[in-house]
Design an enzyme around this catalytic site. Structure first.
Site, PDB file in Angstrom:
ATOM      1  CE  LYS A   4      -6.865  -0.484   5.665  1.00  0.00           C
ATOM      2  NZ  LYS A   4      -7.580  -1.590   6.329  1.00  0.00           N
TER       3      LYS A   4
ATOM      4  CG  ASP B 101      -4.292  -2.936   7.174  1.00  0.00           C
ATOM      5  OD1 ASP B 101      -5.413  -3.469   7.202  1.00  0.00           O
ATOM      6  OD2 ASP B 101      -3.483  -3.144   6.251  1.00  0.00           O
TER       7      ASP B 101
HETATM    8  P1  NDP Z   1       0.710  -7.583  10.098  1.00  0.00           P
HETATM    9  O1  NDP Z   1       1.596  -6.453   9.746  1.00  0.00           O
HETATM   10  O2  NDP Z   1       0.497  -7.924  11.519  1.00  0.00           O
HETATM   11  O3  NDP Z   1       1.176  -8.907   9.343  1.00  0.00           O
HETATM   12  C1  NDP Z   1       1.319  -8.924   7.952  1.00  0.00           C
HETATM   13  C2  NDP Z   1       1.840 -10.282   7.537  1.00  0.00           C
HETATM   14  O4  NDP Z   1       1.697 -10.431   6.128  1.00  0.00           O
HETATM   15  C3  NDP Z   1       3.320 -10.477   7.833  1.00  0.00           C
HETATM   16  O5  NDP Z   1       3.575 -11.816   8.070  1.00  0.00           O
HETATM   17  C4  NDP Z   1       3.965 -10.013   6.526  1.00  0.00           C
HETATM   18  O6  NDP Z   1       5.251 -10.575   6.302  1.00  0.00           O
HETATM   19  C5  NDP Z   1       2.987 -10.536   5.511  1.00  0.00           C
HETATM   20  N1  NDP Z   1       3.035  -9.675   4.325  1.00  0.00           N
HETATM   21  C6  NDP Z   1       2.680  -8.376   4.263  1.00  0.00           C
HETATM   22  N2  NDP Z   1       2.883  -7.889   3.035  1.00  0.00           N
HETATM   23  C7  NDP Z   1       3.368  -8.909   2.310  1.00  0.00           C
HETATM   24  C8  NDP Z   1       3.764  -9.043   0.966  1.00  0.00           C
HETATM   25  N3  NDP Z   1       3.701  -8.012   0.100  1.00  0.00           N
HETATM   26  N4  NDP Z   1       4.196 -10.262   0.562  1.00  0.00           N
HETATM   27  C9  NDP Z   1       4.264 -11.322   1.428  1.00  0.00           C
HETATM   28  N5  NDP Z   1       3.905 -11.230   2.725  1.00  0.00           N
HETATM   29  C10 NDP Z   1       3.467 -10.061   3.145  1.00  0.00           C
HETATM   30  O7  NDP Z   1      -0.695  -7.240   9.384  1.00  0.00           O
HETATM   31  P2  NDP Z   1      -2.151  -7.829   9.706  1.00  0.00           P
HETATM   32  O8  NDP Z   1      -2.064  -9.230  10.142  1.00  0.00           O
HETATM   33  O9  NDP Z   1      -2.856  -6.835  10.532  1.00  0.00           O
HETATM   34  O10 NDP Z   1      -2.820  -7.752   8.250  1.00  0.00           O
HETATM   35  C11 NDP Z   1      -2.813  -8.845   7.338  1.00  0.00           C
HETATM   36  C12 NDP Z   1      -3.944  -8.675   6.334  1.00  0.00           C
HETATM   37  O11 NDP Z   1      -5.199  -8.653   7.027  1.00  0.00           O
HETATM   38  C13 NDP Z   1      -3.920  -7.385   5.515  1.00  0.00           C
HETATM   39  O12 NDP Z   1      -4.455  -7.639   4.235  1.00  0.00           O
HETATM   40  C14 NDP Z   1      -4.876  -6.472   6.267  1.00  0.00           C
HETATM   41  O13 NDP Z   1      -5.425  -5.467   5.453  1.00  0.00           O
HETATM   42  C15 NDP Z   1      -5.930  -7.483   6.683  1.00  0.00           C
HETATM   43  N6  NDP Z   1      -6.795  -7.108   7.789  1.00  0.00           N
HETATM   44  C16 NDP Z   1      -6.275  -6.729   8.994  1.00  0.00           C
HETATM   45  C17 NDP Z   1      -7.111  -6.411  10.039  1.00  0.00           C
HETATM   46  C18 NDP Z   1      -6.609  -6.084  11.402  1.00  0.00           C
HETATM   47  O14 NDP Z   1      -7.433  -5.917  12.291  1.00  0.00           O
HETATM   48  N7  NDP Z   1      -5.305  -6.013  11.631  1.00  0.00           N
HETATM   49  C19 NDP Z   1      -8.570  -6.392   9.858  1.00  0.00           C
HETATM   50  C20 NDP Z   1      -9.028  -6.891   8.577  1.00  0.00           C
HETATM   51  C21 NDP Z   1      -8.147  -7.207   7.588  1.00  0.00           C
HETATM   52  P3  NDP Z   1       6.548  -9.638   6.352  1.00  0.00           P
HETATM   53  O15 NDP Z   1       6.796  -9.359   7.802  1.00  0.00           O
HETATM   54  O16 NDP Z   1       7.633 -10.446   5.721  1.00  0.00           O
HETATM   55  O17 NDP Z   1       6.230  -8.392   5.588  1.00  0.00           O
HETATM   56  O1  2IT Z   2      -9.086  -3.968   7.118  1.00  0.00           O
HETATM   57  C1  2IT Z   2      -9.615  -3.769   8.230  1.00  0.00           C
HETATM   58  O2  2IT Z   2     -10.812  -4.003   8.427  1.00  0.00           O
HETATM   59  C2  2IT Z   2      -8.774  -3.261   9.317  1.00  0.00           C
HETATM   60  N1  2IT Z   2      -7.562  -3.129   9.138  1.00  0.00           N
HETATM   61  C3  2IT Z   2      -9.384  -2.913  10.640  1.00  0.00           C
HETATM   62  C4  2IT Z   2     -10.064  -1.577  10.586  1.00  0.00           C
HETATM   63  C5  2IT Z   2     -10.513  -1.028  11.914  1.00  0.00           C
HETATM   64  O3  2IT Z   2     -10.878   0.156  11.918  1.00  0.00           O
HETATM   65  O4  2IT Z   2     -10.538  -1.734  12.927  1.00  0.00           O
END
Ligand code: NDP
Ligand code: 2IT
Length: 442
Positions: free
Chosen positions: A122, A162
């Site tokens: 990561k 992420d």
């Molecule tokens: P995005 O940046 O697309 O969206 C993040 C969302 O979460 C936004 O709405 C943001 O709001 C909110 N957020 C982030 N940090 C905070 C905080 N400290 N407090 C309150 N709200 C918060 O990210 P993703 O959707 O990609 O990721 C979301 C979660 O999913 C993470 O934990 C990530 O690790 C996990 N994940 C993502 C994957 C992927 O493929 N993208 C795969 C597996 C897991 P704001 O805009 O106000 O910050």
């Molecule tokens: O937390 C996760 O699994 C991710 N942000 C996606 C990782 C990836 O390599 O697709």
């Protein structure tokens, strides 16, 4: 294990997220270590809790006013026994070595559970893309990649997105990698655009995968998604595509949120409007509420978990659902909670759900669909192929169904039926540990 945990805390103080993630895994491994003493002799826990390597670097860049800024970049290559290091990059002010280590550690077991050959890592930066122009994001991404490129490669280390890193950022990162290396090396990053090496379905994969996992948990209880009330937190990549898939199964999704508060929409979230506000305009959920009319209201600073629901899909960030929120959800009749985000539910809240008989899907199982489709993107890149959306979705559905069955069966086998935390930790651990053992003391 208690000695190891105390040692980790003393050796790396100030890494609470990393300690939390390790603690949650260690707590569940007793039965497998009792059954397999050779893993203790091989110091397997010590080896799996120490990253292969950890990189930290300065990222200098200039903002639009010409002012020089300095951020910190990270990449933790945690374990490479199963394949090239694989895992996303996070751009958020809260990013620290502790956060990157917790995410890298989780990623090792998650990637193992996909059944694909992916190691775990990561990275990211404390850079905050909110309110930055495209030009600023590009200059930052180029500076970040100017250091990171030397550690990457399709057989070495393969980042993806992420929090704060989506299609725009990955485009700038890939462009700079290509410029520095002079190679069009598609497999060095995943989440690329569809016209230049990306996979159909990668954008949707994490949210879709989490809903597929939640559905499997519900089916085991003799329920389905049709007609259920669902609360989703976050409004980014994972949240939006969780809303989309839950609605496709006939569920009623009531909420989305961001760091300023949440929206509750009595008519159910209007997906087209949500995508317009968040993906096109890069706006806030309060903008959604303003435009949606009387069915929706914005609750500034409130807890989305106050909204009664049958299923909760925390999809924003770590430790966003604590014991207090768990009590409220349980009182309101929640029956399943599935982690779209990484470690969004605190350990005491997990225990409360399990004690109350709520089906709880831990992130390393439930949100594995994203990295799984990243693995499929790497396969397409290696074969210079482009699959259809339908083929990718079919593969994702198969992977999530098999992953759920494997985790449930492992929990049964180790005397913890219905405990997906134990099942996921042991199944992921055994696959990585067997590979580490077979490859000798390296
Ligand atoms: P995005 O940046 O697309 O969206 C993040 C969302 O979460 C936004 O709405 C943001 O709001 C909110 N957020 C982030 N940090 C905070 C905080 N400290 N407090 C309150 N709200 C918060 O990210 P993703 O959707 O990609 O990721 C979301 C979660 O999913 C993470 O934990 C990530 O690790 C996990 N994940 C993502 C994957 C992927 O493929 N993208 C795969 C597996 C897991 P704001 O805009 O106000 O910050
Ligand atoms: O937390 C996760 O699994 C991710 N942000 C996606 C990782 C990836 O390599 O697709």
């Amino acid at each position: 294990m208690e000695r190891l945990y105390a040692h980790l805390q003393a050796r790396d103080p100030g890494e609470p997220e990393f300690h939390q993630a390790v603690g949650e895994v260690l707590e569940t491994l007793g039965p497998v270590l009792a059954a397999r003493p050779e893993l203790i002799d091989a110091a397997m826990l010590e080896r799996l809790t120490e990253p292969d390597r950890q990189l930290m670097f300065r990222v200098p860049w200039q903002d639009d006013s010409g002012r020089v800024r300095v951020n910190r970049g990270f990449r933790v290559e945690f374990n490479g026994a199963l394949g090239p290091y694989k895992g996303g990059l996070r751009f958020h002010p809260s990013v620290s070595l502790s956060v990157v280590k917790f995410l890298g550690f989780e990623q090792v077991f998650k990637n193992a559970l996909t059944g694909l050959n992916l190691g775990g890592g990561k990275g990211g930066s404390d850079f905050d893309p909110h309110g930055r122009s495209d030009a600023e994001v590009m200059r930052f991404a180029q500076s970040f990649m100017t250091e990171l490129y030397r550690h990457l490669g399709e057989h070495t280390d393969v980042p993806a997105g992420d929090i704060g890193v989506g299609g725009r950022e990955l485009g700038y990162l890939f462009g700079q990698y290509r410029r520095i290396t002079g190679r069009w090396e598609a497999g060095v990053l995943t989440g690329k655009g569809l016209g230049w090496g990306g996979s159909p379905g990668r954008v949707e994969a994490t949210g879709y995968g989490n809903v597929l996992f939640a559905r499997e948990m519900l089916l085991r209880r003799g329920e389905d998604l049709e007609g259920l009330q669902v609360v989703v937190s976050g409004s980014g990549n994972v949240a939006i595509h969780s809303v989309e898939k839950a609605q496709a199964f006939g569920a009623n999704v009531l909420t989305v949120s961001d760091s300023s508060g949440y929206v509750v929409d009595d008519k159910g979230i209007d997906l087209a409007l949500l995508k317009q506000v968040k993906e096109v305009e890069r706006g806030r959920v309060s903008d959604y509420a303003e435009r949606r009319g009387s069915s929706a209201r914005f609750v500034p600073g409130g807890s989305v978990w106050d909204v009664p629901a049958d299923l909760a899909l925390p999809s924003a960030t770590q430790n966003e659902l604590d014991a207090g929120a768990a009590h409220v959800l349980i009182r309101n009749g929640v029956r399943a909670v599935s982690e779209g985000a990484n470690m969004p539910v605190t350990p005491d809240a997990v225990r409360l759900f399990q004690e109350a008989g709520v089906s709880f899907g831990p992130g390393k199982a439930a949100n594995a669909g994203g990295v799984a489709v990243s693995g499929l993107e790497m396969r397409q890149n290696a074969g210079r192929e482009l699959w259809t959306f339908e083929r990718v979705e079919q593969e994702l559905t198969r992977i999530m169904t098999e992953l759920h069955a494997n985790v449930a069966e492992t929990a049964d086998r180790y005397g913890a039926p219905g405990d997906y935390v134990t099942g996921a930790n042991i199944a992921g651990f055994e696959r990585v540990a067997d590979a580490v053992l077979a490859q000798g003391l390296v």
